[in-house]
Design a protein around this motif. Structure first.
Motif, mmCIF file in Angstrom:
data_model
loop_
_atom_site.group_PDB
_atom_site.id
_atom_site.type_symbol
_atom_site.label_atom_id
_atom_site.label_comp_id
_atom_site.label_asym_id
_atom_site.label_seq_id
_atom_site.Cartn_x
_atom_site.Cartn_y
_atom_site.Cartn_z
ATOM 1 N N GLU A 82 0.834 -1.208 0.000
ATOM 2 C CA GLU A 82 0.000 0.000 0.000
ATOM 3 C C GLU A 82 0.871 1.261 0.000
ATOM 4 O OE1 GLU A 82 -3.274 0.076 -0.601
ATOM 5 O OE2 GLU A 82 -3.016 -2.088 -0.832
ATOM 6 N N ALA A 83 1.966 1.245 0.731
ATOM 7 C CA ALA A 83 2.882 2.392 0.761
ATOM 8 C C ALA A 83 3.544 2.603 -0.608
ATOM 9 C CB ALA A 83 3.942 2.199 1.849
ATOM 10 N N ASP A 88 3.684 6.192 -5.573
ATOM 11 C CA ASP A 88 3.552 6.437 -7.017
ATOM 12 C C ASP A 88 4.906 6.737 -7.665
ATOM 13 O OD1 ASP A 88 2.085 6.601 -9.392
ATOM 14 O OD2 ASP A 88 1.778 8.768 -9.166
ATOM 15 N N PHE A 89 5.848 5.821 -7.463
ATOM 16 C CA PHE A 89 7.191 5.975 -8.024
ATOM 17 C C PHE A 89 7.145 6.014 -9.550
ATOM 18 C CE2 PHE A 89 8.297 3.443 -4.053
ATOM 19 C CZ PHE A 89 8.782 4.525 -3.353
ATOM 20 N N HIS A 169 6.260 -0.390 10.891
ATOM 21 C CA HIS A 169 5.907 0.892 10.272
ATOM 22 C C HIS A 169 7.179 1.696 9.982
ATOM 23 C CE1 HIS A 169 3.613 4.441 9.242
ATOM 24 N NE2 HIS A 169 4.333 5.136 10.108
ATOM 25 N N ALA A 170 8.120 1.710 10.929
ATOM 26 C CA ALA A 170 9.382 2.444 10.747
ATOM 27 C C ALA A 170 10.189 1.863 9.585
ATOM 28 C CB ALA A 170 10.200 2.410 12.039
ATOM 29 N N GLU A 171 10.194 0.542 9.437
ATOM 30 C CA GLU A 171 10.928 -0.077 8.329
ATOM 31 C C GLU A 171 10.272 0.219 6.987
ATOM 32 O OE1 GLU A 171 12.945 -3.895 10.610
ATOM 33 O OE2 GLU A 171 10.812 -3.971 10.074
ATOM 34 N N ILE A 172 8.949 0.282 6.952
ATOM 35 C CA ILE A 172 8.254 0.651 5.710
ATOM 36 C C ILE A 172 8.651 2.068 5.310
ATOM 37 C CG2 ILE A 172 5.988 1.171 4.699
ATOM 38 C CD1 ILE A 172 4.895 -1.196 6.412
ATOM 39 N N THR A 173 8.658 2.975 6.267
ATOM 40 C CA THR A 173 9.095 4.354 6.002
ATOM 41 C C THR A 173 10.535 4.373 5.522
ATOM 42 O OG1 THR A 173 7.546 5.200 7.657
ATOM 43 C CG2 THR A 173 9.390 6.647 7.049
#
Length: 184
Positions: A82-83, A88-89, A169-173
């Motif tokens: 979802e991230a 939208d790269f 969440h921190a790793e996704i960021t």
């Protein structure tokens, strides 16, 4: 009794070491080839397959998701997917590569895994999807069964981030920020 406990501990330690992946930050992705089925291709509405090789992972920044052919493995890193969609790269600099280990599917579900991969290719035609019938990538990279591995690869094909299991969440960021940094 003490001998049995020692043997059990030794077995657990050995199996733990044996299941550790061999992917290292700063190094190219270890060599792997998928001949059965391979990378999904589209010709109009028709899905085909071609041999896939890890040496093809150059030229763009990539997030690689190597997953077991199980819905639980797919859901493990659904928040990352979802991230990626939200980020939208640009397609000229970035590519998502999903490698599905069909050999690590629940017994009797291989056909559903294949059909789902084909549906995903039609929906996300720009994504690279590899259906690995015999688990060649998981074996070559020593990935855990029933899991998901996430990697960020730079345009030269070198690993810049790797983790097996669910990302926090921190790793996704961290992954999204790293992709943006690598595209600059």
């Amino acid at each position: 009794m003490r001998c049995i406990k020692t043997l059990a501990l030794a077995t657990a330690l050995i199996s733990g070491f044996a299941s550790a992946h061999i992917i290292s930050n700063g190094q190219p992705v270890p060599s792997a080839t998928v001949e059965k089925h391979g990378e999904l291709t589209l010709n109009g509405d028709t899905v085909g397959y071609q041999t896939w090789n890890s040496t093809d992972l150059t030229g763009k920044v990539r997030i690689i998701q190597a997953i077991a052919g199980r819905s639980s493995a797919k859901e493990m890193n659904a928040p990352l997917v979802e991230a990626i969609k939200a980020a939208d790269f640009p397609n000229d600099q970035y590519q998502t590569t999903t490698i599905i280990n069909q050999d690590d599917a629940i017994w009797g579900t291989g056909g559903f895994v294949k059909s789902s991969a084909e549906d995903s290719k039609q929906e996300f035609s720009w994504s690279s999807i590899v259906l690995d019938k015999n688990g060649a990538v998981a074996k070559a990279w020593h990935l855990k069964d029933e899991s998901s591995a996430i990697m960020v690869i730079d345009p030269l094909g070198d690993v810049r981030f790797v983790k097996e299991g669910a990302l926090s969440h921190a790793e996704i960021t961290q992954v999204i920020d790293l992709v943006n940094k690598l595209m600059q």
